[in-house]
Design an enzyme around this catalytic site. Sequence first.
Site, PDB file in Angstrom:
ATOM      1  N   LYS A 167       0.868  -1.174   0.010  1.00  0.00           N
ATOM      2  CA  LYS A 167      -0.112   0.002   0.074  1.00  0.00           C
ATOM      3  C   LYS A 167       0.751   1.275  -0.145  1.00  0.00           C
ATOM      4  O   LYS A 167       0.657   2.170  -0.741  1.00  0.00           O
ATOM      5  CB  LYS A 167      -0.790  -0.080   1.207  1.00  0.00           C
ATOM      6  CG  LYS A 167      -1.918  -1.087   1.370  1.00  0.00           C
ATOM      7  CD  LYS A 167      -2.831  -0.942   2.576  1.00  0.00           C
ATOM      8  CE  LYS A 167      -2.079  -0.913   3.783  1.00  0.00           C
ATOM      9  NZ  LYS A 167      -1.572  -2.228   4.219  1.00  0.00           N
ATOM     10  N   ARG A 223      -9.786   1.687   7.688  1.00  0.00           N
ATOM     11  CA  ARG A 223      -9.312   0.217   7.963  1.00  0.00           C
ATOM     12  C   ARG A 223     -10.364  -0.355   8.592  1.00  0.00           C
ATOM     13  O   ARG A 223     -10.350  -1.677   9.092  1.00  0.00           O
ATOM     14  CB  ARG A 223      -8.251   0.432   8.787  1.00  0.00           C
ATOM     15  CG  ARG A 223      -6.868  -0.483   8.474  1.00  0.00           C
ATOM     16  CD  ARG A 223      -5.928  -0.489   9.659  1.00  0.00           C
ATOM     17  NE  ARG A 223      -4.867   0.396   9.044  1.00  0.00           N
ATOM     18  CZ  ARG A 223      -3.690  -0.214   8.792  1.00  0.00           C
ATOM     19  NH1 ARG A 223      -3.447  -1.150   9.096  1.00  0.00           N
ATOM     20  NH2 ARG A 223      -2.717   1.003   8.509  1.00  0.00           N
ATOM     21  N   ARG A 278      11.498  -6.505   5.550  1.00  0.00           N
ATOM     22  CA  ARG A 278      11.547  -5.091   5.610  1.00  0.00           C
ATOM     23  C   ARG A 278      12.487  -4.452   6.558  1.00  0.00           C
ATOM     24  O   ARG A 278      12.376  -4.815   7.742  1.00  0.00           O
ATOM     25  CB  ARG A 278      10.074  -4.644   5.537  1.00  0.00           C
ATOM     26  CG  ARG A 278      10.013  -3.117   5.755  1.00  0.00           C
ATOM     27  CD  ARG A 278       8.553  -2.574   5.513  1.00  0.00           C
ATOM     28  NE  ARG A 278       7.652  -2.818   6.631  1.00  0.00           N
ATOM     29  CZ  ARG A 278       6.416  -2.571   6.573  1.00  0.00           C
ATOM     30  NH1 ARG A 278       5.909  -1.797   5.670  1.00  0.00           N
ATOM     31  NH2 ARG A 278       5.610  -2.764   7.586  1.00  0.00           N
TER      32      ARG A 278
END
Length: 214
Positions: free
Chosen positions: A15, A92, A131
């Site tokens: 996203k 969300r 990440r």
Amino acid sequence: MKKYFIILGPPGSGKGTQAKKLAQKLSYIHFGTGDLMRKEAEKGTPLGLQFKKVWKKGKGELVSEDLVQKFVAQKIHELDISKGVVFDGYPRTVSQANHLFRILKEKSIDNLVVFNLVVNTDELIKRLETRRVCQGCKRVFQDPDSLGITDCNDCEGKLIQREEDKSEVIRRRIEIYNKQTAPLIDFYQKTNNLIEINGNPPIKEVWAEIQEKI
Ligand code: AP5
């Protein structure tokens, strides 16, 4: 009429990566609630400290609805959203989607396009576990460990793992997504223009598909 965009998808679906590209291409505001909340937390404001409390629990939980509502209203008030917005990580929940709907309606904005990034769970976990983020400039690095990179090549800051990217928290975040956020797919299918994007291929390919569909 100007389109407003929402990038929807589970943790690690890309996203943030795609929302930043889209906002830059269109000269829109990138409205990423995760990034905005982390900035607020770093500033140590009363709201920011409440966000930290949630994250400190290490359960991958969402920030409560009342705090999100307060924070989003404040941020939208500060920004000139007539420039166009790419929402990332917001809304969300269905309750947040209704709140956004009311905010946009007040500003006579009803041209909302929702890109839903679909990525398989093994790929999400792999991306999040590897990440790393620069402690200084917040640039995101994908699996720098495999290349032996430990410092940011933009600002020389240390590359760190976000607390919520620890394996045990990742699984919990995905569960929370399935329970609290996935119902938005149905919501936007019924109320708006939901466009499904295959988020599994490399970043460039996903970006090409989004550009085709803008
Ligand atoms: P937030 O920061 O929004 O986290 P998230 O939604 O879990 O999303 P991520 O940032 O982890 O993933 P992403 O989909 O943006 O993927 P990215 O592009 O980074 O929120 C953090 C916390 O804040 C929440 O847990 C909650 O507590 C709170 N919060 C925020 N908003 C809230 C709200 N509205 N309500 C309540 N609470 C809220 O990509 C991931 C990695 O994969 C990167 O390393 C990237 O380089 C790589 N990558 C991306 N695309 C690809 C690709 N196609 N191929 C290979 N690698 C890729």
